[in-house]
Enzyme design. Sequence first.
Site, PDB file in Angstrom:
ATOM      1  N   LEU A  12       0.822  -1.203   0.000  1.00  0.00           N
ATOM      2  CA  LEU A  12       0.000   0.000   0.000  1.00  0.00           C
ATOM      3  C   LEU A  12       0.856   1.252   0.000  1.00  0.00           C
ATOM      4  O   LEU A  12       0.515   2.250  -0.652  1.00  0.00           O
ATOM      5  CB  LEU A  12      -0.934   0.006   1.218  1.00  0.00           C
ATOM      6  CG  LEU A  12      -1.833   1.232   1.354  1.00  0.00           C
ATOM      7  CD1 LEU A  12      -2.717   1.427   0.128  1.00  0.00           C
ATOM      8  CD2 LEU A  12      -2.675   1.151   2.621  1.00  0.00           C
ATOM      9  N   ALA A  72       3.213  -2.740   9.309  1.00  0.00           N
ATOM     10  CA  ALA A  72       2.518  -3.718  10.149  1.00  0.00           C
ATOM     11  C   ALA A  72       3.101  -5.106   9.956  1.00  0.00           C
ATOM     12  O   ALA A  72       3.730  -5.394   8.934  1.00  0.00           O
ATOM     13  CB  ALA A  72       1.024  -3.747   9.815  1.00  0.00           C
ATOM     14  N   THR A  74       1.795  -8.573   9.114  1.00  0.00           N
ATOM     15  CA  THR A  74       0.554  -9.046   8.492  1.00  0.00           C
ATOM     16  C   THR A  74       0.490 -10.565   8.312  1.00  0.00           C
ATOM     17  O   THR A  74      -0.411 -11.068   7.647  1.00  0.00           O
ATOM     18  CB  THR A  74       0.373  -8.375   7.107  1.00  0.00           C
ATOM     19  OG1 THR A  74       1.500  -8.699   6.282  1.00  0.00           O
ATOM     20  CG2 THR A  74       0.246  -6.871   7.246  1.00  0.00           C
ATOM     21  N   ASP A 114     -10.346  -5.729   8.433  1.00  0.00           N
ATOM     22  CA  ASP A 114     -11.665  -6.338   8.625  1.00  0.00           C
ATOM     23  C   ASP A 114     -11.632  -7.440   9.680  1.00  0.00           C
ATOM     24  O   ASP A 114     -12.669  -7.801  10.246  1.00  0.00           O
ATOM     25  CB  ASP A 114     -12.189  -6.906   7.307  1.00  0.00           C
ATOM     26  CG  ASP A 114     -11.230  -7.898   6.658  1.00  0.00           C
ATOM     27  OD1 ASP A 114      -9.999  -7.722   6.786  1.00  0.00           O
ATOM     28  OD2 ASP A 114     -11.698  -8.850   5.992  1.00  0.00           O
ATOM     29  N   TYR A 137      -3.187 -11.698  15.417  1.00  0.00           N
ATOM     30  CA  TYR A 137      -3.051 -10.595  14.460  1.00  0.00           C
ATOM     31  C   TYR A 137      -4.185  -9.591  14.616  1.00  0.00           C
ATOM     32  O   TYR A 137      -3.961  -8.381  14.723  1.00  0.00           O
ATOM     33  CB  TYR A 137      -3.034 -11.155  13.032  1.00  0.00           C
ATOM     34  CG  TYR A 137      -3.280 -10.116  11.970  1.00  0.00           C
ATOM     35  CD1 TYR A 137      -2.298  -9.181  11.645  1.00  0.00           C
ATOM     36  CD2 TYR A 137      -4.505 -10.048  11.303  1.00  0.00           C
ATOM     37  CE1 TYR A 137      -2.532  -8.209  10.684  1.00  0.00           C
ATOM     38  CE2 TYR A 137      -4.741  -9.080  10.343  1.00  0.00           C
ATOM     39  CZ  TYR A 137      -3.754  -8.157  10.035  1.00  0.00           C
ATOM     40  OH  TYR A 137      -3.995  -7.184   9.090  1.00  0.00           O
ATOM     41  N   LYS A 141      -3.989  -5.607  15.917  1.00  0.00           N
ATOM     42  CA  LYS A 141      -4.414  -4.479  15.085  1.00  0.00           C
ATOM     43  C   LYS A 141      -5.499  -3.661  15.792  1.00  0.00           C
ATOM     44  O   LYS A 141      -5.527  -2.433  15.705  1.00  0.00           O
ATOM     45  CB  LYS A 141      -4.915  -4.974  13.734  1.00  0.00           C
ATOM     46  CG  LYS A 141      -3.834  -5.536  12.830  1.00  0.00           C
ATOM     47  CD  LYS A 141      -2.809  -4.486  12.425  1.00  0.00           C
ATOM     48  CE  LYS A 141      -3.377  -3.472  11.453  1.00  0.00           C
ATOM     49  NZ  LYS A 141      -2.352  -2.475  11.027  1.00  0.00           N
TER      50      LYS A 141
END
Length: 294
Positions: A12, A72, A74, A114, A137, A141
């Site tokens: 990203l 992060a 991930t 999500d 995880y 977050k």
Amino acid sequence: MRVLITGAGGMLGTELVKALSEKHELVLVDKKPLSPDTAKKFRVINVDITDAGRFYEKATSLNPDIIIHTAACTDVDGSEGDADSTYRVNAIGTRNVALACQRFDAVMLYLSTDYVFDGTKGEPYTEFDRPNPQSVYAKSKYRGEQYVRWLLNRFYIIRTSGLYGKDGNNFVSAILKQIREKEELQVVNDQFISPTYTKDLAGAIEKLLGTQLYGIWHLTNGGCCSWYEFTEEIMKITATKKKLRAISTGELNSPAMRPGYSGLNNYLWELQGFTALRDWRTALKEFIEQEIMK
């Protein structure tokens, strides 16, 4: 604005650089060296967000207007066996970034997931639904989200889903690799997500910056599908004729718990009057045809 991007070398991060470079002064932060071409065009700082003192020193000396925090851990399954490292990056690292924002009252934009939802709702989650993270995880977050809300008054928390793009490991790249190497693909058909192209997410973030519409936002491409349906569409676009077999989450036997339905509804985005992000199928087709098959 002066915009500092953590994880600037990631999937990203690289799209955000493309989307923001014309209108903003960018400072790129990553714990790994970025490409020589990138270093020529932008100010680049190599620092680890888990090093609280050094990151605070570097970030606050630049006095950014906004910090976009994409860095992060991930690895969803790997996090189950190394919770300490995951919390150190996703929770404590995010706290460190928030504290740096606090110094000059800089705005913070934090990328979340999500997976903060447990998936039991059975339909897309809105920003007003209560999180209930299940995996290491997801919990790390969500703890990052809490640090941002506890420490700052001006912030954007962006939850997204099924993210894929050109520069990084992601589901689309993994499936394309399996198409090349395997005769049969096996994909779960009982986990539902909202696949999101990094290019579209970066464009939406660019629109959001400067609006002062702070808070929690869901930003994904339109629609939801299972990982199996996602794979079907990849195979359709690439004209792949190999066998695809649906399996259950139980058969996959993954270390981490995943939501059965974690599709997101961009509810506030629509209420605010922004143009809806395009359907996930349209975005996927463009990505594969322009970035993979060209």
